[in-house]
Design a protein around this motif. Structure first.
Motif, PDB file in Angstrom:
ATOM      1  N   ILE B 129      18.330  -2.832  -4.371  1.00 28.82           N
ATOM      2  CA  ILE B 129      17.070  -3.126  -5.051  1.00 28.82           C
ATOM      3  C   ILE B 129      16.000  -2.183  -4.506  1.00 28.82           C
ATOM      4  CG2 ILE B 129      15.269  -4.851  -5.405  1.00 28.82           C
ATOM      5  CD1 ILE B 129      17.491  -6.981  -5.137  1.00 28.82           C
ATOM      6  N   VAL B 130      15.347  -1.436  -5.391  1.00 29.17           N
ATOM      7  CA  VAL B 130      14.275  -0.536  -4.969  1.00 29.17           C
ATOM      8  C   VAL B 130      12.964  -1.115  -5.482  1.00 29.17           C
ATOM      9  CG1 VAL B 130      13.362   1.801  -5.074  1.00 29.17           C
ATOM     10  CG2 VAL B 130      15.834   1.439  -5.119  1.00 29.17           C
ATOM     11  N   GLU B 131      12.112  -1.507  -4.551  1.00 31.24           N
ATOM     12  CA  GLU B 131      10.835  -2.083  -4.960  1.00 31.24           C
ATOM     13  C   GLU B 131       9.807  -0.975  -5.161  1.00 31.24           C
ATOM     14  OE1 GLU B 131       9.569  -5.172  -2.384  1.00 31.24           O
ATOM     15  OE2 GLU B 131      11.215  -6.496  -2.967  1.00 31.24           O
ATOM     16  N   ALA B 132       9.030  -1.102  -6.221  1.00 32.75           N
ATOM     17  CA  ALA B 132       7.913  -0.182  -6.408  1.00 32.75           C
ATOM     18  C   ALA B 132       6.991  -0.340  -5.201  1.00 32.75           C
ATOM     19  CB  ALA B 132       7.169  -0.526  -7.696  1.00 32.75           C
ATOM     20  N   PRO B 133       6.565   0.786  -4.577  1.00 29.00           N
ATOM     21  CA  PRO B 133       5.797   0.691  -3.330  1.00 29.00           C
ATOM     22  C   PRO B 133       4.370   0.190  -3.546  1.00 29.00           C
ATOM     23  CG  PRO B 133       6.104   2.988  -3.945  1.00 29.00           C
ATOM     24  CD  PRO B 133       6.850   2.172  -4.948  1.00 29.00           C
ATOM     25  N   GLU B 134       4.239  -1.057  -3.931  1.00 29.68           N
ATOM     26  CA  GLU B 134       2.928  -1.686  -4.105  1.00 29.68           C
ATOM     27  C   GLU B 134       3.111  -3.193  -3.903  1.00 29.68           C
ATOM     28  OE1 GLU B 134      -0.458  -0.846  -4.673  1.00 29.68           O
ATOM     29  OE2 GLU B 134      -0.356  -2.974  -4.173  1.00 29.68           O
ATOM     30  N   PRO B 135       2.555  -3.711  -2.800  1.00 28.61           N
ATOM     31  CA  PRO B 135       2.771  -5.133  -2.515  1.00 28.61           C
ATOM     32  C   PRO B 135       1.999  -6.075  -3.441  1.00 28.61           C
ATOM     33  CG  PRO B 135       1.419  -4.113  -0.817  1.00 28.61           C
ATOM     34  CD  PRO B 135       1.853  -3.014  -1.723  1.00 28.61           C
ATOM     35  N   GLN B 146      -5.093   3.724  -6.321  1.00 29.95           N
ATOM     36  CA  GLN B 146      -3.717   3.585  -5.831  1.00 29.95           C
ATOM     37  C   GLN B 146      -3.271   4.768  -4.967  1.00 29.95           C
ATOM     38  OE1 GLN B 146      -2.477   0.567  -6.261  1.00 29.95           O
ATOM     39  NE2 GLN B 146      -4.453   0.338  -7.267  1.00 29.95           N
ATOM     40  N   PHE B 147      -4.171   5.762  -4.819  1.00 29.99           N
ATOM     41  CA  PHE B 147      -3.830   6.890  -3.951  1.00 29.99           C
ATOM     42  C   PHE B 147      -4.101   6.454  -2.521  1.00 29.99           C
ATOM     43  CE2 PHE B 147      -4.810   8.553  -8.069  1.00 29.99           C
ATOM     44  CZ  PHE B 147      -3.907   9.576  -8.259  1.00 29.99           C
ATOM     45  N   GLY B 148      -3.105   6.461  -1.707  1.00 24.98           N
ATOM     46  CA  GLY B 148      -3.275   5.860  -0.383  1.00 24.98           C
ATOM     47  C   GLY B 148      -3.735   6.815   0.692  1.00 24.98           C
ATOM     48  N   GLY B 149      -3.831   8.115   0.381  1.00 23.99           N
ATOM     49  CA  GLY B 149      -4.154   9.060   1.437  1.00 23.99           C
ATOM     50  C   GLY B 149      -2.902   9.388   2.241  1.00 23.99           C
ATOM     51  N   GLY B 151       0.015   9.574   5.190  1.00 23.16           N
ATOM     52  CA  GLY B 151       0.733   8.647   6.058  1.00 23.16           C
ATOM     53  C   GLY B 151       1.507   7.554   5.363  1.00 23.16           C
ATOM     54  N   ARG B 152       1.340   7.393   4.061  1.00 22.60           N
ATOM     55  CA  ARG B 152       2.139   6.361   3.407  1.00 22.60           C
ATOM     56  C   ARG B 152       2.496   6.769   1.981  1.00 22.60           C
ATOM     57  NH1 ARG B 152      -2.613   2.663   1.490  1.00 22.60           N
ATOM     58  NH2 ARG B 152      -1.054   1.577   0.267  1.00 22.60           N
ATOM     59  N   THR B 153       3.575   6.184   1.522  1.00 27.15           N
ATOM     60  CA  THR B 153       4.004   6.443   0.153  1.00 27.15           C
ATOM     61  C   THR B 153       3.420   5.361  -0.730  1.00 27.15           C
ATOM     62  OG1 THR B 153       6.061   7.362   0.962  1.00 27.15           O
ATOM     63  CG2 THR B 153       6.002   6.742  -1.341  1.00 27.15           C
ATOM     64  N   THR B 154       2.738   5.760  -1.776  1.00 26.97           N
ATOM     65  CA  THR B 154       2.157   4.768  -2.676  1.00 26.97           C
ATOM     66  C   THR B 154       2.852   4.852  -4.031  1.00 26.97           C
ATOM     67  OG1 THR B 154       0.499   6.236  -3.583  1.00 26.97           O
ATOM     68  CG2 THR B 154      -0.070   5.082  -1.553  1.00 26.97           C
ATOM     69  N   ILE B 155       2.463   3.949  -4.890  1.00 26.85           N
ATOM     70  CA  ILE B 155       3.103   3.850  -6.194  1.00 26.85           C
ATOM     71  C   ILE B 155       2.874   5.101  -7.042  1.00 26.85           C
ATOM     72  CG2 ILE B 155       1.160   2.635  -7.256  1.00 26.85           C
ATOM     73  CD1 ILE B 155       3.880   0.946  -8.375  1.00 26.85           C
ATOM     74  N   VAL B 156       1.852   5.889  -6.710  1.00 31.40           N
ATOM     75  CA  VAL B 156       1.626   7.152  -7.426  1.00 31.40           C
ATOM     76  C   VAL B 156       2.821   8.087  -7.196  1.00 31.40           C
ATOM     77  CG1 VAL B 156       0.041   9.073  -7.746  1.00 31.40           C
ATOM     78  CG2 VAL B 156      -0.854   6.855  -7.066  1.00 31.40           C
ATOM     79  N   ASP B 157       3.417   7.968  -6.020  1.00 32.60           N
ATOM     80  CA  ASP B 157       4.576   8.801  -5.692  1.00 32.60           C
ATOM     81  C   ASP B 157       5.891   8.041  -5.871  1.00 32.60           C
ATOM     82  OD1 ASP B 157       3.173  11.199  -4.937  1.00 32.60           O
ATOM     83  OD2 ASP B 157       2.438  10.058  -3.219  1.00 32.60           O
ATOM     84  N   TYR B 158       5.916   7.171  -6.850  1.00 36.40           N
ATOM     85  CA  TYR B 158       7.142   6.447  -7.248  1.00 36.40           C
ATOM     86  C   TYR B 158       7.472   7.027  -8.620  1.00 36.40           C
ATOM     87  CZ  TYR B 158       9.777   2.143  -8.630  1.00 36.40           C
ATOM     88  OH  TYR B 158      10.709   1.222  -9.061  1.00 36.40           O
TER      89      TYR B 158
END
Lengths: 177, 320
Positions: B129-135, B146-149, B151-158
């Motif tokens: 199961i791959v969750e979209a990176p947005e809690p 939704q751009f996180g800056g 250090g982290r992967t955000t849903i923009v990069d999904y």
């Protein structure tokens, strides 16, 4: 005691049905048939329990339950219960069994039946070999030794005939004392 | 006029097409338009599609007169799409029955510009199961936030186009087209532009899309060839979008993403010929140096020590 039958194809379901017709489970409580669709892509492959002709076999059971939706989205041949405590509850609920129950399988070492044997260590196991090559091409998994420890007395092979006279089945039962 | 159009780009997919057609058949409803666009396949794909049309007369079928590539194929299919809502399906993937209905119901319920979903990655019988990176789920969000800056992967990069549904009445048509000059990873700048220019999005916990990881020929895991280096073009497009947005943290995030993808390709350089390897080093260095110094320093600082070390050496190669 309730009895859960695990079938991965029409032949093992028929083998279980023949055993019931032969009166082997007259004293059992609820008889639940757990069917598993082991096709490479079960989402795209109709289950063997879907044709309406299956009703003749289903009628011998109090309930027919599909395994795939329970473990969704995982595949029955490689699924492993990560947290047994949770899965025990899930399966009891899905199967509709509460107290102790027995397991009737065509093989105790092949998934997904092997996983149920592992999940319910107290369930007595009976084995009904499927009549012909329905076995899955995966290596045996699961607790073979512990299953053998639960096997009691070897019953003499008996020949039984399915109601419609199409299929001869060789049945071999292991029963705990 | 359909309610939902699903675009299915197909290229030499005869092996997967029976499954693809089965999942289309199982998910078809009145008001759903399925557009199969055959990108000039040379295998049995055209015959299989032709056969399918006999039993599925409602299929919209297009065939490119030559090989267009996936971006241009999608654009061509987009012109034939008449649904208000838009989604995608890859020829080697499939849906859980009912997945499209649930996804469509979600975008209608929230009335958002677009909705994104989780998915299941398939490798043989193994599924993850791959969750979209947005809690934050089931909540209307501002795409621009939704751009996180770094250090982290955000849903923009999904970058999974098919893990989503898009409202064409709310999204400007030019945002939905793909950059045809990009031969790989066109989805990545596509999502950046979408998130920069839309007003509402929702992430829902649906995961009825089965993505076959093992058959993707453009995946990083596959053998390398000259077109492997085209990933740099897509990431340059992201850099341009970030710079044009005028937001420093967008540029930092673009730099961070660039560092990570360059590092990944460097680690897999063994699959390339010697010439391509030195080409990879040179072009990566030039690309990383094209970022503004401040943004690059921040991106580097957010990376693990080993990656930072490697990338600093790459940066030195072509520093002007």
């Amino acid at each position: 005691m309730d009895q859960v039958f695990v079938a991965c194809g029409l032949e093992s379901a028929a083998a279980h049905a023949a055993m019931i017709e032969a009166g082997r489970y007259r004293t059992a409580g609820r008889r639940v048939l757990l069917v598993s669709n082991n096709a490479p892509i079960p989402e795209l492959t109709p289950g063997f329990d879907e044709p309406k002709e299956f009703a003749a076999i289903a009628a011998l059971f109090d309930r027919v339950v599909r395994l795939n939706p329970i473990i969704e989205p995982y595949h029955p041949l490689v699924w492993r219960p990560a947290d047994p405590a949770v899965w025990t509850v899930t399966f009891r609920e899905a199967l509709g069994v509460s107290g102790s129950f027995g397991l009737t399988l065509t093989s105790p070492t092949e998934p997904p039946a092997a996983m149920l044997v592992e999940l319910f260590p107290d369930a007595p196991v009976q084995i009904v070999p499927a009549p012909s090559g329905e076995t899955v091409p995966t290596p045996p998994v699961g607790p073979v030794a512990s299953v053998l420890g639960r096997v009691g007395r070897l019953r003499q092979p008996a020949r039984r005939r399915l109601r419609h006279g199409l299929l001869w089945l060789r049945t071999l039962t292991f029963r705990p004392d | 006029m359909s309610e939902l159009s699903v675009i299915v780009p197909v290229h030499n997919a005869a092996r997967f097409l029976p499954g693809c057609l089965a999942t289309i058949r199982a998910n078809y409803r009145d008001g759903y338009q399925f557009i199969l666009i055959d990108d000039h396949s040379s295998d049995a794909t055209p015959q299989l599609i032709e056969q399918a049309q006999e039993t599925m007369p409602w299929l919209t079928v297009l065939r490119n007169p030559e090989n267009y590539g996936v971006a241009r194929s999608r654009n061509r299919a987009l012109e034939a799409a008449d649904g208000r809502y838009l989604s995608y399906l890859d020829a080697d993937d499939w849906y859980q029955p009912g997945h499209l209905d649930a996804t469509l119901a979600a975008i209608k319920r929230f009335g958002a510009d677009f909705v994104r979903t989780d998915h299941v990655r398939v490798d043989g019988l193994w599924r993850t199961i791959v969750e979209a990176p947005e809690p934050v789920r089931d909540t209307v969000l501002d795409p621009r936030r939704q751009f996180g800056g770094v250090g982290r992967t955000t849903i923009v990069d999904y970058p999974f186009l098919w893990a989503g549904i898009y409202d064409r009445e709310r999204i400007a048509p030019e945002l939905l087209t793909f950059d045809e000059s990009l031969r790989t990873a066109a989805d990545r700048p596509w999502f950046w532009r979408l998130y920069l220019n839309t007003e509402s999005t929702v992430v829902v916990g649906l995961r009825g899309y089965f993505y076959r990881k093992d058959s993707n020929p453009s995946a990083l895991t596959q053998a390398g060839n000259p077109s492997t280096l085209h990933f740099l073009d897509a990431y340059a497009r992201i850099r341009d979008l970030a710079v044009a947005s005028g937001m420093p943290h967008h540029v930092e995030q673009a730099a961070y993403g660039a560092c990570r993808i360059v590092y990944l390709h460097l680690m897999k350089r063994e699959r390339l010929s010697r010439e391509l390897q030195s080409e990879l080093f040179r072009r990566s260095s030039r690309f990383l140096n094209s970022f503004e110094g401040e943004a690059m320093s921040r991106a580097l600082a957010a990376l693990p020590f080993r990656q930072r070390l490697v990338l600093k050496r790459v940066l030195r190669l072509e520093r002007s």
